[in-house]
Design a protein around this motif. Structure first.
Motif, PDB file in Angstrom:
ATOM      1  N   THR A  20       0.928  -1.246  -0.115  1.00  0.00           N
ATOM      2  CA  THR A  20      -0.015  -0.078   0.124  1.00  0.00           C
ATOM      3  C   THR A  20       0.819   1.243  -0.009  1.00  0.00           C
ATOM      4  OG1 THR A  20      -1.767  -1.027   1.271  1.00  0.00           O
ATOM      5  CG2 THR A  20      -1.850   1.102   1.258  1.00  0.00           C
ATOM      6  N   GLN A  21       1.792   1.141   0.868  1.00  0.00           N
ATOM      7  CA  GLN A  21       2.748   2.698   0.949  1.00  0.00           C
ATOM      8  C   GLN A  21       3.620   2.932  -0.346  1.00  0.00           C
ATOM      9  OE1 GLN A  21       2.404   4.719   3.321  1.00  0.00           O
ATOM     10  NE2 GLN A  21       0.565   3.416   3.887  1.00  0.00           N
ATOM     11  N   TRP A  22       3.853   1.534  -0.918  1.00  0.00           N
ATOM     12  CA  TRP A  22       4.583   1.868  -2.236  1.00  0.00           C
ATOM     13  C   TRP A  22       3.620   2.203  -3.189  1.00  0.00           C
ATOM     14  CZ3 TRP A  22       4.439   0.202  -7.394  1.00  0.00           C
ATOM     15  CH2 TRP A  22       5.670   0.356  -8.231  1.00  0.00           C
ATOM     16  N   PHE A  23       2.443   2.036  -3.645  1.00  0.00           N
ATOM     17  CA  PHE A  23       1.715   2.624  -4.416  1.00  0.00           C
ATOM     18  C   PHE A  23       1.437   4.151  -4.051  1.00  0.00           C
ATOM     19  CE2 PHE A  23       0.298  -1.704  -5.545  1.00  0.00           C
ATOM     20  CZ  PHE A  23       0.663  -1.790  -6.864  1.00  0.00           C
ATOM     21  N   VAL A  24       1.151   4.236  -2.832  1.00  0.00           N
ATOM     22  CA  VAL A  24       1.081   5.759  -2.334  1.00  0.00           C
ATOM     23  C   VAL A  24       2.139   6.720  -2.673  1.00  0.00           C
ATOM     24  CG1 VAL A  24       0.835   7.267  -0.319  1.00  0.00           C
ATOM     25  CG2 VAL A  24      -0.461   5.164  -0.380  1.00  0.00           C
ATOM     26  N   ALA A  25       3.444   6.049  -2.520  1.00  0.00           N
ATOM     27  CA  ALA A  25       4.862   6.710  -2.857  1.00  0.00           C
ATOM     28  C   ALA A  25       4.828   6.989  -4.123  1.00  0.00           C
ATOM     29  CB  ALA A  25       5.800   6.164  -2.152  1.00  0.00           C
ATOM     30  N   ARG A  26       4.580   6.059  -4.960  1.00  0.00           N
ATOM     31  CA  ARG A  26       4.579   6.161  -6.456  1.00  0.00           C
ATOM     32  C   ARG A  26       3.688   6.780  -7.017  1.00  0.00           C
ATOM     33  NH1 ARG A  26       4.987   5.626 -11.424  1.00  0.00           N
ATOM     34  NH2 ARG A  26       6.044   4.203 -12.522  1.00  0.00           N
ATOM     35  N   THR A  27       2.468   6.927  -6.716  1.00  0.00           N
ATOM     36  CA  THR A  27       1.516   7.693  -7.368  1.00  0.00           C
ATOM     37  C   THR A  27       1.164   9.149  -6.822  1.00  0.00           C
ATOM     38  OG1 THR A  27      -0.658   6.559  -5.912  1.00  0.00           O
ATOM     39  CG2 THR A  27       0.073   5.656  -8.135  1.00  0.00           C
ATOM     40  N   GLY A  28       1.456   9.394  -5.386  1.00  0.00           N
ATOM     41  CA  GLY A  28       1.057  10.692  -4.866  1.00  0.00           C
ATOM     42  C   GLY A  28      -0.325  10.467  -4.212  1.00  0.00           C
ATOM     43  N   ASP A  29      -0.980   9.040  -4.362  1.00  0.00           N
ATOM     44  CA  ASP A  29      -2.397   9.043  -4.081  1.00  0.00           C
ATOM     45  C   ASP A  29      -2.534   8.316  -2.814  1.00  0.00           C
ATOM     46  OD1 ASP A  29      -5.338   8.679  -4.127  1.00  0.00           O
ATOM     47  OD2 ASP A  29      -5.177   7.717  -6.056  1.00  0.00           O
ATOM     48  N   GLU A  30      -3.634   8.414  -2.103  1.00  0.00           N
ATOM     49  CA  GLU A  30      -3.719   7.429  -0.809  1.00  0.00           C
ATOM     50  C   GLU A  30      -4.413   6.140  -1.407  1.00  0.00           C
ATOM     51  OE1 GLU A  30      -2.623   7.843   2.264  1.00  0.00           O
ATOM     52  OE2 GLU A  30      -1.547   9.411   1.579  1.00  0.00           O
ATOM     53  N   GLY A  31      -5.185   6.285  -2.470  1.00  0.00           N
ATOM     54  CA  GLY A  31      -5.864   5.101  -3.024  1.00  0.00           C
ATOM     55  C   GLY A  31      -7.224   5.194  -2.619  1.00  0.00           C
ATOM     56  N   ARG A  32      -8.033   4.590  -3.565  1.00  0.00           N
ATOM     57  CA  ARG A  32      -9.421   4.656  -3.310  1.00  0.00           C
ATOM     58  C   ARG A  32      -9.963   3.138  -2.992  1.00  0.00           C
ATOM     59  NH1 ARG A  32     -14.156   4.500  -7.006  1.00  0.00           N
ATOM     60  NH2 ARG A  32     -12.873   4.108  -8.547  1.00  0.00           N
ATOM     61  N   PRO A  33     -10.582   2.905  -1.598  1.00  0.00           N
ATOM     62  CA  PRO A  33     -10.992   1.723  -1.283  1.00  0.00           C
ATOM     63  C   PRO A  33     -12.492   1.608  -1.727  1.00  0.00           C
ATOM     64  CG  PRO A  33     -10.875   2.911   0.567  1.00  0.00           C
ATOM     65  CD  PRO A  33     -10.469   3.829  -0.401  1.00  0.00           C
ATOM     66  N   ILE A  34     -12.901   0.337  -2.270  1.00  0.00           N
ATOM     67  CA  ILE A  34     -14.374   0.180  -2.539  1.00  0.00           C
ATOM     68  C   ILE A  34     -14.651  -1.101  -2.291  1.00  0.00           C
ATOM     69  CG2 ILE A  34     -14.508   1.845  -4.499  1.00  0.00           C
ATOM     70  CD1 ILE A  34     -13.994  -0.423  -6.696  1.00  0.00           C
ATOM     71  N   LYS A  35     -15.915  -1.292  -1.755  1.00  0.00           N
ATOM     72  CA  LYS A  35     -16.280  -2.921  -1.531  1.00  0.00           C
ATOM     73  C   LYS A  35     -16.867  -3.282  -2.518  1.00  0.00           C
ATOM     74  CE  LYS A  35     -16.469  -2.073   3.369  1.00  0.00           C
ATOM     75  NZ  LYS A  35     -17.542  -2.247   4.847  1.00  0.00           N
ATOM     76  N   LEU A  36     -16.639  -4.531  -2.951  1.00  0.00           N
ATOM     77  CA  LEU A  36     -17.192  -5.558  -3.915  1.00  0.00           C
ATOM     78  C   LEU A  36     -17.904  -6.857  -3.615  1.00  0.00           C
ATOM     79  CD1 LEU A  36     -14.229  -4.743  -6.570  1.00  0.00           C
ATOM     80  CD2 LEU A  36     -16.496  -3.500  -6.441  1.00  0.00           C
ATOM     81  N   VAL A  37     -18.947  -6.903  -3.852  1.00  0.00           N
ATOM     82  CA  VAL A  37     -19.750  -8.317  -3.467  1.00  0.00           C
ATOM     83  C   VAL A  37     -19.830  -8.945  -4.949  1.00  0.00           C
ATOM     84  CG1 VAL A  37     -22.002  -9.285  -2.763  1.00  0.00           C
ATOM     85  CG2 VAL A  37     -20.902  -7.189  -1.383  1.00  0.00           C
ATOM     86  N   ASN A  38     -19.466 -10.001  -5.069  1.00  0.00           N
ATOM     87  CA  ASN A  38     -19.328 -11.000  -6.383  1.00  0.00           C
ATOM     88  C   ASN A  38     -20.172 -12.026  -6.135  1.00  0.00           C
ATOM     89  OD1 ASN A  38     -17.287  -8.877  -7.901  1.00  0.00           O
ATOM     90  ND2 ASN A  38     -16.171  -9.320  -5.815  1.00  0.00           N
ATOM     91  N   ILE A  39     -21.249 -12.397  -7.126  1.00  0.00           N
ATOM     92  CA  ILE A  39     -21.786 -13.711  -6.853  1.00  0.00           C
ATOM     93  C   ILE A  39     -21.477 -14.393  -8.214  1.00  0.00           C
ATOM     94  CG2 ILE A  39     -24.092 -14.650  -6.684  1.00  0.00           C
ATOM     95  CD1 ILE A  39     -24.987 -12.070  -5.790  1.00  0.00           C
ATOM     96  N   TYR A  40     -21.045 -15.592  -8.360  1.00  0.00           N
ATOM     97  CA  TYR A  40     -20.709 -16.356  -9.462  1.00  0.00           C
ATOM     98  C   TYR A  40     -21.815 -17.476  -9.651  1.00  0.00           C
ATOM     99  CZ  TYR A  40     -16.059 -14.226  -9.787  1.00  0.00           C
ATOM    100  OH  TYR A  40     -14.979 -13.296  -9.935  1.00  0.00           O
ATOM    101  N   PHE A  41     -21.928 -17.708 -10.852  1.00  0.00           N
ATOM    102  CA  PHE A  41     -23.062 -18.772 -11.163  1.00  0.00           C
ATOM    103  C   PHE A  41     -22.697 -19.818 -12.093  1.00  0.00           C
ATOM    104  CE2 PHE A  41     -24.973 -14.700 -10.425  1.00  0.00           C
ATOM    105  CZ  PHE A  41     -26.273 -14.830  -9.589  1.00  0.00           C
ATOM    106  N   ASP A  42     -23.007 -20.905 -11.947  1.00  0.00           N
ATOM    107  CA  ASP A  42     -22.850 -22.140 -12.813  1.00  0.00           C
ATOM    108  C   ASP A  42     -23.983 -23.019 -12.757  1.00  0.00           C
ATOM    109  OD1 ASP A  42     -21.530 -23.955 -14.718  1.00  0.00           O
ATOM    110  OD2 ASP A  42     -19.679 -23.643 -13.900  1.00  0.00           O
ATOM    111  N   THR A  43     -23.939 -24.120 -13.522  1.00  0.00           N
ATOM    112  CA  THR A  43     -25.142 -25.211 -13.459  1.00  0.00           C
ATOM    113  C   THR A  43     -24.548 -26.050 -12.418  1.00  0.00           C
ATOM    114  OG1 THR A  43     -24.159 -26.597 -14.931  1.00  0.00           O
ATOM    115  CG2 THR A  43     -25.469 -24.967 -16.024  1.00  0.00           C
TER     116      THR A  43
END
Length: 208
Positions: A20-43
């Protein structure tokens, strides 16, 4: 049809903060957290898995999305696969709309045949922290995913952790993915190429 190209790296739990800290230093951005709920389907007989494809509903901040993917190829953590994605009105698949967009005949035939028997198989629930990285004229979406794969099988609740970095090429030369992954691995110990998708992890969890 889109072709998704990304590098996936398994991220040790004790190195999440370092990455996390590497990406913050690399981009100058704290990062944007989002929550993802994913439902997978099959037979019940896993027809889509047998045809090397995967079908998902995702709830993101902007609403519900449905995605149909081929498994594609994965080598040294680099995943290349066909992908069709579109918004849907609610927590409900819209198969006809996907079939209209799916221009790969074998994948479309597999989806059409499986449609009447589709059931929910498993979920992947995680927090994704996002950064955008510009490198060598390319734009890369970098993400740290932290969460779980969840499956209920014969009354048994099963769970497995998700901890990974994904580097997805949005535009530009694919070589930039390798360059960024190499930069990151030099600075964050323990990262390793991961050829297993979240969908494949879900199938493995169901199989025990």
């Amino acid at each position: 049809m889109g072709m998704e190209r990304e590098i996936k790296l398994a991220l040790p739990a004790n190195q999440v903060n370092a990455a996390t800290q590497w990406f913050v230093a690399r981009t100058g951005d704290e990062g944007r957290p989002i929550k993802l709920v994913n439902i997978y389907f099959d037979t019940p007989k896993l027809a889509l898995a047998s045809s090397k494809s995967a079908l998902r509903l995702r709830h993101a901040p902007e609403g519900w999305l449905q995605t149909f993917k081929t498994v594609g190829n994965a080598k040294d953590g680099l995943h290349s696969r066909h992908e069709w994605e579109m918004p849907v009105a609610s927590e409900k698949l819209e198969i006809d709309a996907l079939l209209r967009e799916c221009d790969e005949p074998r994948a479309a035939a597999a989806l059409r045949e499986a449609a009447p028997e589709l059931i929910e198989l498993f979920r992947t629930n995680f927090t994704r922290t996002l950064w955008h990285v510009e490198l060598d004229g390319a734009t890369i979406e970098a993400a740290i995913d932290q969460g779980d794969v969840i499956a209920d099988v014969d009354g048994q609740h099963r769970r497995a952790p998700i901890s990974e970095v994904e580097l997805e090429l949005k535009s530009g030369d694919e070589a930039a993915l390798d360059t960024l992954a190499a930069e990151l691995r030099r600075q964050v110990a323990g990262l390793a190429p991961d050829n297993i998708s979240k969908a494949q992890r879900g199938y493995q969890l169901r199989a025990g």
